[in-house]
Design a protein around this motif. Structure first.
Motif, PDB file in Angstrom:
ATOM      1  N   ALA A 141      -0.956   2.748   5.743  1.00 56.50           N
ATOM      2  CA  ALA A 141      -1.278   3.943   4.961  1.00 56.50           C
ATOM      3  C   ALA A 141      -1.575   3.600   3.503  1.00 56.50           C
ATOM      4  O   ALA A 141      -2.445   4.220   2.873  1.00 56.50           O
ATOM      5  CB  ALA A 141      -0.127   4.948   5.056  1.00 56.50           C
ATOM      6  N   GLU A 142      -0.862   2.616   2.950  1.00 59.96           N
ATOM      7  CA  GLU A 142      -1.097   2.214   1.561  1.00 59.96           C
ATOM      8  C   GLU A 142      -2.518   1.688   1.386  1.00 59.96           C
ATOM      9  O   GLU A 142      -3.227   2.066   0.451  1.00 59.96           O
ATOM     10  CB  GLU A 142      -0.081   1.128   1.162  1.00 59.96           C
ATOM     11  CG  GLU A 142       1.342   1.623   0.993  1.00 59.96           C
ATOM     12  CD  GLU A 142       1.541   2.380  -0.311  1.00 59.96           C
ATOM     13  OE1 GLU A 142       0.677   2.251  -1.206  1.00 59.96           O
ATOM     14  OE2 GLU A 142       2.541   3.097  -0.422  1.00 59.96           O
ATOM     15  N   ALA A 148      -5.120   4.462   1.809  1.00 56.75           N
ATOM     16  CA  ALA A 148      -5.149   5.353   0.649  1.00 56.75           C
ATOM     17  C   ALA A 148      -5.894   4.715  -0.519  1.00 56.75           C
ATOM     18  O   ALA A 148      -6.628   5.387  -1.255  1.00 56.75           O
ATOM     19  CB  ALA A 148      -3.727   5.718   0.240  1.00 56.75           C
ATOM     20  N   ARG A 161      -1.955   8.966   0.719  1.00 56.55           N
ATOM     21  CA  ARG A 161      -1.025   8.193   1.553  1.00 56.55           C
ATOM     22  C   ARG A 161      -0.078   9.114   2.320  1.00 56.55           C
ATOM     23  O   ARG A 161       0.143   8.949   3.532  1.00 56.55           O
ATOM     24  CB  ARG A 161      -0.221   7.241   0.670  1.00 56.55           C
ATOM     25  CG  ARG A 161       0.825   6.405   1.419  1.00 56.55           C
ATOM     26  CD  ARG A 161       1.877   5.886   0.480  1.00 56.55           C
ATOM     27  NE  ARG A 161       2.590   6.995  -0.159  1.00 56.55           N
ATOM     28  CZ  ARG A 161       3.325   6.888  -1.276  1.00 56.55           C
ATOM     29  NH1 ARG A 161       3.427   5.719  -1.882  1.00 56.55           N
ATOM     30  NH2 ARG A 161       3.942   7.943  -1.773  1.00 56.55           N
TER      31      ARG A 161
END
Length: 289
Positions: free
Chosen positions: A33-34, A37, A67
């Motif tokens: 997710a990091e 994002a 995120r």
């Protein structure tokens, strides 16, 4: 998110469903997710502020928001049972494919195959262009088709709708010739071809073997000029140079002939007003012609 207009709402739901699915496969694709994002936040939440300080603060916050929307997709969007089953089915297929790929040995890529004409454009044969195949190798391979001994043949490159042509040196890699066309504009490469034919140029040059230097006036135009200007040229010791004056006291430019692709003829857009022309393209300048 629910207050978005209908089209924006459905688009965002579809996008975050995809991003959420990608991050669940981060063990294989390295996109958690990091990372997602970092890539998507500037596109999804652009800012209109111009202050550098405010832009930095916004970037941090937009990254956090995107995120969190990826991680909490199911809580925010509440996917249906059918959507969850579809996602699980896709995941099972991907896991199976990835596990099979991990155990398979990599396969070698196939050689590029190209059509090469013999004598003229009425007859052609498909030739495999390996990374080491030279112009000489192609002549040897097609000499029976041409009904001539290989040392009497040459491979000729014809470009720009037949307006320019050159003999490919016997040690030149043919694959490099074909791949070079890929960097040219469509109009320059669409009708390019290779042809194996009798090497009459070799016999014409035989009388010049003892010549170590040549000097004469020629007209030249480059890619930035339209008109042809008269200059004194000199060919000596593998170098071609031209001068500002007839006495040769002020050299304008010099080229190593090994770094030049020489073509007989000129572009159709040129008007040199001459019976014969030579066009040359530096090999190591820029990939575009």
């Amino acid at each position: 998110m629910m207050s978005l207009p209908l089209v924006a709402h459905k688009t965002a739901r579809k996008l975050f469903a995809h991003l959420h699915f990608l991050q669940t496969m981060s063990h294989a694709n390295k996109m958690n997710a990091e990372n997602l994002a970092s890539v998507w936040a500037p596109t999804i939440m652009p800012t209109a502020v111009t202050s550098q300080t405010l832009q930095t603060a916004w970037s941090i916050k937009e990254h956090q928001v995107v995120r969190d929307l990826i991680l909490n997709y199911e809580a925010v969007w509440e996917p249906t049972e059918a959507e969850l089953r579809r996602e699980a089915a896709i995941r099972r297929v991907l896991v199976r494919v990835l596990s099979n790929t991990a155990t398979m040995a990599p396969k070698a890529a196939g050689d590029l195959r190209a059509w090469i004409y013999v004598h003229d454009r009425n007859t052609c044969f498909q030739v495999s262009l390996t990374p080491n195949k030279t112009s000489s190798d192609v002549c040897i391979e097609l000499c029976e088709k041409a009904n001539l001994e290989s040392h009497l043949l040459m491979l000729e490159e014809v470009i720009c709708d037949g307006s320019m042509r050159r003999a490919v040196h016997i040690d030149e890699i043919v694959l490099d010739v074909v791949l070079r066309w890929g960097y040219w504009d469509e109009k320059d490469r669409k009708d390019n071809y290779l042809v194996v034919k009798e090497n009459k140029i070799l016999h014409d040059l035989e009388a010049l073997r003892s010549t170590t230097s040549a000097c004469s006036e020629l007209r030249i135009a480059n890619e930035t000029t339209k008109a042809f200007k008269l200059h004194m040229f000199e060919f000596k010791q593998g170098k071609l140079c031209y001068y500002k004056d007839k006495q040769g006291s002020h050299k304008i430019e010099e080229w190593d002939i090994k770094n030049i692709l020489w073509y007989i003829g000129h572009e159709p857009k040129r008007n040199p007003q001459s019976q014969w022309t030579i066009t040359f393209i530096p090999k190591n300048d820029k990939p575009k012609r």
